[in-house]
Design an enzyme around this catalytic site. Structure first.
Site, PDB file in Angstrom:
ATOM      1  N   ASP A 106       0.839  -1.194   0.000  1.00 19.95           N
ATOM      2  CA  ASP A 106       0.000   0.000   0.000  1.00 19.95           C
ATOM      3  C   ASP A 106       0.880   1.252   0.000  1.00 19.95           C
ATOM      4  O   ASP A 106       2.038   1.209   0.408  1.00 19.95           O
ATOM      5  CB  ASP A 106      -0.890   0.026   1.254  1.00 19.95           C
TER       6      ASP A 106
HETATM    7  N1  URA Z   1      -1.318  -5.936   3.883  1.00 22.35           N
HETATM    8  C1  URA Z   1      -1.842  -4.683   3.809  1.00 22.35           C
HETATM    9  O1  URA Z   1      -2.911  -4.410   4.342  1.00 22.35           O
HETATM   10  N2  URA Z   1      -1.121  -3.756   3.155  1.00 22.35           N
HETATM   11  C2  URA Z   1       0.074  -3.991   2.587  1.00 22.35           C
HETATM   12  O2  URA Z   1       0.693  -3.088   2.014  1.00 22.35           O
HETATM   13  C3  URA Z   1       0.607  -5.313   2.666  1.00 22.35           C
HETATM   14  C4  URA Z   1      -0.109  -6.260   3.317  1.00 22.35           C
END
Ligand code: URA
Length: 236
Positions: A106
């Site tokens: 993310d």
């Molecule tokens: N899980 C999430 O919620 N975000 C990420 O970036 C990686 C794993």
């Protein structure tokens, strides 16, 4: 490897364009097995022929594997009209290759990310069937509980199905380490969300047997060694 045009071979490494190669050929700067190349369309086999540029061996890497310490604020995409992408952190000399992020983090997640032009490797480390583990450090807005730990081990039910069992190690009151063997959209945030917890910080420290090196600063990117590439593909 088959015979390929010399301009294609040189341009594939990302440093020079095909028109650069034409210019080099016109200036007799390229030789194949000691003979001056006279046309950019001339063919060579990188496994059998020795290509020299300005008298120095032109090393051809068939595939490229980079590790990036992703900072916050970058999206895991090759291009985006509005936001900064992780590709902007790749050294300029490699920009001409078809590099893409093998898996997503993310925008607000930090840590280890692999960038490559090898679709097979990307599949091998991302496919849930391959069981390659990903380890994350997590900070929550509320205390981590044993109920979460038990639920993660049994498989949290999300709206797109039940997750594979995940290991949750409690590190501190609101901090934990989570090991996943799959990668769904916002998976960790959604898993903790099932317990009314918000993830306030998420950082990936490992993929397969490869850990984010301490000396790789945020925003830095470098090529994997052969040993690291092997570790990356290790199953969890
Ligand atoms: N899980 C999430 O919620 N975000 C990420 O970036 C990686 C794993």
């Amino acid at each position: 490897m088959a015979m390929e045009r010399i301009d294609k071979i040189i341009a594939s490494q990302g440093l020079y364009s095909r028109s650069d190669v034409k210019y080099m050929v016109n200036r007799k700067r390229i030789t194949v097995d000691g003979k001056v190349v006279t046309s950019a369309s001339q063919k060579a086999d990188v496994d059998r022929n020795e290509i020299l540029l300005d008298g120095k061996p032109f090393v051809v890497k068939k595939q490229i594997y980079l590790m990036l310490h992703k900072p916050m604020g970058y999206v895991s995409a090759t291009e985006d009209k509005k936001q900064q992408t992780v590709l902007e952190l790749v050294p300029a000399a490699l920009k001409g290759r078809d590099i893409f992020p093998a898996g997503r983090l993310d925008k607000d997640t930090t840590g280890l990310m692999i960038l490559t032009d090898d679709g097979v490797l990307a599949h091998n480390i991302l496919s849930p069937k391959k069981h390659v583990q990903k380890i994350y450090r997590v900070e929550l807005d509320i205390p981590v509980t044993e109920e979460m730990q038990k639920g993660f081990a049994e498989g949290v039910a999300l709206n797109d199905g039940v997750c594979k069992d995940a290991k949750l190690t409690i590190l501190g009151e609101k901090t934990a380490e989570v090991t996943l063997r799959e990668g769904r959209y916002h998976q960790i945030k959604r898993m903790f969300g099932c317990y009314g917890a918000k993830v306030v910080r998420l950082h990936r420290i490992a993929m397969g047997g490869l850990f984010l090196p301490e000396d790789l600063a945020e925003g830095e990117c470098r090529e994997l060694t052969a040993e690291e590439l092997e570790k990356l593909q290790k199953r969890g």
